[in-house]
Write an enzyme that holds these catalytic residues in place. Structure first.
Site, PDB file in Angstrom:
ATOM      1  N   CYS A   1      -7.090   2.518  -9.286  1.00  0.00           N
ATOM      2  CA  CYS A   1      -5.430   2.769  -9.636  1.00  0.00           C
ATOM      3  C   CYS A   1      -4.905   1.461 -10.417  1.00  0.00           C
ATOM      4  O   CYS A   1      -5.283   0.293  -9.953  1.00  0.00           O
ATOM      5  CB  CYS A   1      -4.959   2.486  -8.080  1.00  0.00           C
TER       6      CYS A   1
ATOM      7  N   GLY B   1       4.753  -0.288 -11.418  1.00  0.00           N
ATOM      8  CA  GLY B   1       5.258   0.034 -12.567  1.00  0.00           C
ATOM      9  C   GLY B   1       5.549   1.692 -12.606  1.00  0.00           C
ATOM     10  O   GLY B   1       4.939   2.421 -12.013  1.00  0.00           O
TER      11      GLY B   1
ATOM     12  N   CYS C   1       9.622   0.920  -1.674  1.00  0.00           N
ATOM     13  CA  CYS C   1       8.252   0.360  -2.429  1.00  0.00           C
ATOM     14  C   CYS C   1       8.465  -0.836  -2.510  1.00  0.00           C
ATOM     15  O   CYS C   1       9.745  -1.369  -3.042  1.00  0.00           O
ATOM     16  CB  CYS C   1       8.027   1.349  -3.576  1.00  0.00           C
TER      17      CYS C   1
ATOM     18  N   CYS D   1       8.575  -3.533 -11.666  1.00  0.00           N
ATOM     19  CA  CYS D   1       9.131  -2.204 -11.732  1.00  0.00           C
ATOM     20  C   CYS D   1      10.631  -2.002 -11.713  1.00  0.00           C
ATOM     21  O   CYS D   1      11.149  -2.793 -10.993  1.00  0.00           O
ATOM     22  CB  CYS D   1       8.511  -0.930 -10.735  1.00  0.00           C
TER      23      CYS D   1
ATOM     24  N   GLU E   1      -1.530  -5.865 -10.372  1.00  0.00           N
ATOM     25  CA  GLU E   1      -2.529  -5.792  -9.598  1.00  0.00           C
ATOM     26  C   GLU E   1      -3.272  -4.400  -9.839  1.00  0.00           C
ATOM     27  O   GLU E   1      -2.610  -3.361 -10.139  1.00  0.00           O
ATOM     28  CB  GLU E   1      -2.138  -5.616  -7.883  1.00  0.00           C
TER      29      GLU E   1
ATOM     30  N   CYS F   1      13.150   2.048  -5.888  1.00  0.00           N
ATOM     31  CA  CYS F   1      12.886   2.854  -4.925  1.00  0.00           C
ATOM     32  C   CYS F   1      12.850   2.007  -3.566  1.00  0.00           C
ATOM     33  O   CYS F   1      11.921   0.931  -3.526  1.00  0.00           O
ATOM     34  CB  CYS F   1      11.497   3.737  -5.088  1.00  0.00           C
TER      35      CYS F   1
ATOM     36  N   CYS G   1      -0.558   2.703  -1.484  1.00  0.00           N
ATOM     37  CA  CYS G   1       0.629   3.029  -2.130  1.00  0.00           C
ATOM     38  C   CYS G   1       1.948   2.407  -1.843  1.00  0.00           C
ATOM     39  O   CYS G   1       2.254   2.122  -0.605  1.00  0.00           O
ATOM     40  CB  CYS G   1       1.058   4.389  -1.884  1.00  0.00           C
TER      41      CYS G   1
HETATM   42  N1  SAH Z   1       6.322   4.534 -10.439  1.00  0.00           N
HETATM   43  C1  SAH Z   1       5.366   5.610 -10.185  1.00  0.00           C
HETATM   44  C2  SAH Z   1       4.041   5.126 -10.231  1.00  0.00           C
HETATM   45  C3  SAH Z   1       3.811   4.409  -8.938  1.00  0.00           C
HETATM   46  S1  SAH Z   1       2.786   5.556  -7.794  1.00  0.00           S
HETATM   47  C4  SAH Z   1       5.723   6.622  -9.095  1.00  0.00           C
HETATM   48  O1  SAH Z   1       6.560   6.492  -8.488  1.00  0.00           O
HETATM   49  O2  SAH Z   1       5.413   7.747  -9.219  1.00  0.00           O
HETATM   50  C5  SAH Z   1       2.783   5.042  -6.380  1.00  0.00           C
HETATM   51  C6  SAH Z   1       3.465   6.151  -5.639  1.00  0.00           C
HETATM   52  O3  SAH Z   1       3.357   5.503  -4.220  1.00  0.00           O
HETATM   53  C7  SAH Z   1       4.399   6.826  -5.746  1.00  0.00           C
HETATM   54  O4  SAH Z   1       4.411   8.230  -5.410  1.00  0.00           O
HETATM   55  C8  SAH Z   1       5.398   6.266  -4.851  1.00  0.00           C
HETATM   56  O5  SAH Z   1       6.699   6.730  -4.422  1.00  0.00           O
HETATM   57  C9  SAH Z   1       4.531   6.045  -3.455  1.00  0.00           C
HETATM   58  N2  SAH Z   1       5.100   4.880  -2.549  1.00  0.00           N
HETATM   59  C10 SAH Z   1       5.710   3.735  -3.054  1.00  0.00           C
HETATM   60  N3  SAH Z   1       5.885   2.986  -1.868  1.00  0.00           N
HETATM   61  C11 SAH Z   1       5.317   3.627  -0.856  1.00  0.00           C
HETATM   62  C12 SAH Z   1       5.174   3.198   0.667  1.00  0.00           C
HETATM   63  N4  SAH Z   1       5.730   2.101   0.964  1.00  0.00           N
HETATM   64  N5  SAH Z   1       4.426   4.177   1.109  1.00  0.00           N
HETATM   65  C13 SAH Z   1       3.649   5.268   0.655  1.00  0.00           C
HETATM   66  N6  SAH Z   1       3.875   5.672  -0.504  1.00  0.00           N
HETATM   67  C14 SAH Z   1       4.781   4.762  -1.350  1.00  0.00           C
END
Ligand code: SAH
Length: 374
Positions: free
Chosen positions: A126, A188, A140, A133, A113, A137, A364
């Site tokens: 974005c 990713g 996420c 990925c 996406e 985490c 995010c």
């Molecule tokens: N893998 C890289 C790129 C993804 S960026 C990274 O983690 O930095 C996506 C961003 O959104 C990251 O900062 C991630 O931690 C954050 N994120 C992931 N899940 C989220 C959620 N449920 N709510 C808010 N932010 C989130």
């Protein structure tokens, strides 16, 4: 009582599975490589410049518009160097059309996406860098699905070119426009697909028509903290903004929220970030998703403030976006305000990110490429 996160570092995937590769594309190549590729196809090298002008400068979508290329040449070059890498499956918009999320199918059926967000003064895209990925985490949505494969440079760039075409054609409300900012914050972990991501950054920032000519200052690469890759990025001479997804100032909690922390600790990640800032003179963005009763305590704000005090850094607080299967929610407004105040008391710059795209699961951590029917 909120459920505490558990350790799940065992499911980290640092090296992507080997899969069939997408077809080669102009956007995978430097200008010199394009000329060589064109020559190999039996055409004059200057054809590479013409193709580049169409793809990167004029954003030509249809071969019919490439009238400066004779018919047979055009067919051969387009089929060999400008294959269609992304097929749109679904597009959803919100904010009166100013936010739009596109679900793409790649040549092998993988789904990724990208999200386009138009603001009064800029357009941010974005983009995804991997199908799925491997960083796992737990908060996420992308992390929960695991890693399918790395994307190619061409596949990454095509997301931006598609957005740029839509803007140029006036398909996004607000009149014709251009992409000004790119964040590698889609699906990713960009630093786990280093080579393709660096190639993509070059195509984005190299002057037109070699690339799209977007300012490097407008490009942000976000990472969970793959320290060796951050160190390498600092030496690329590409002054992009580095974002570090920190989410906790202490190893005990970060080990559970960002499992790669079991490999590279908070101190090592921040050390690499400060080196990056010193070498590029760019302020590092510290991403911190505020999760109710998990990482939003005032003492953690204090600890974070002490770590960041006096550094070339800026904190981006993200109210946690809901994801399927996760019991966690965003912090209470009063806790968020207290967190901001505590950080500011250490002289740290803080912003709370707006959650564009939340209602279309485009915010995010919500990108999960749910089945196209959903
Ligand atoms: N893998 C890289 C790129 C993804 S960026 C990274 O983690 O930095 C996506 C961003 O959104 C990251 O900062 C991630 O931690 C954050 N994120 C992931 N899940 C989220 C959620 N449920 N709510 C808010 N932010 C989130």
């Amino acid at each position: 009582m909120s459920e505490q996160p558990t350790r799940n570092a065992a499911q980290l995937t640092l090296v992507a599975p080997r899969r069939a590769k997408p077809q080669r594309h102009l956007a995978d190549l430097t200008m010199a490589e394009r000329r060589a590729a064109v020559a190999e196809l039996g055409e004059k090298p200057f054809r590479a410049d013409q193709l580049s002008r169409h793809y990167f400068a004029k954003l030509t979508a249809s071969p019919d518009q490439m009238t400066d290329l004779p018919g047979e040449t055009r067919e051969r070059l387009v089929s060999q160097l400008m294959p269609s890498l992304l097929t749109p499956v679904r597009e959803i918009t919100c904010d009166d059309g100013m936010t739009r999320k596109t679900l793409w199918k790649l040549f092998d059926g993988s789904l990724v996406e990208s999200v386009l967000m138009r603001y009064t003064d800029r357009v941010t895209m974005c983009v995804s860098s991997q199908a799925g990925c491997g960083m796992n985490c737990p908060f996420c949505a992308t992390g929960q699905a695991g890693l399918t494969r790395n994307m190619s440079t061409g596949e990454i760039v095509e997301q931006v070119v598609a957005g740029a075409r839509a803007l140029a054609a006036g398909e996004v409300p607000g009149g014709p426009g251009r992409v000004s900012n790119i964040v590698f914050m889609g699906m990713g972990e960009p630093m786990a697909n280093y080579k393709a991501v660096i190639g993509a950054v070059h195509r984005l920032v190299d002057p037109s028509p070699e690339g799209l000519g977007i300012s490097a200052r407008g490009v942000t690469v976000s990472t969970v903290g793959l320290v060796p890759a951050i160190e390498k990025l600092a030496g690329e001479g590409l002054p992009v903004t580095l974002a570090v997804s920190l989410h906790a100032p202490d190893d005990e909690l970060r080990d559970t929220l960002v499992p790669i922390n079991t490999r590279w600790k908070v101190a090592e990640v921040l050390g690499a970030a400060w080196d990056y800032a010193a070498r590029t003179k760019r302020r590092v963005s510290i991403e911190y998703a505020l999760i109710k009763d998990i990482n939003d305590q005032e003492w953690r704000a204090d600890l974070l403030g002490r770590l960041l005090k006096g550094k070339l850094a800026h904190v981006n607080l993200i109210p946690l976006n809901p994801t399927p299967g996760s019991k966690w929610t965003a912090s209470r407004p009063e806790d968020e305000r207290a967190f901001v105040r505590r950080l500011e008391s250490h002289g740290v710059a803080v912003t709370v990110r707006d959650t564009r795209g939340r209602e279309i699961d485009g915010a995010c951590g919500q990108l999960a490429a749910a089945s196209p029917q959903s």
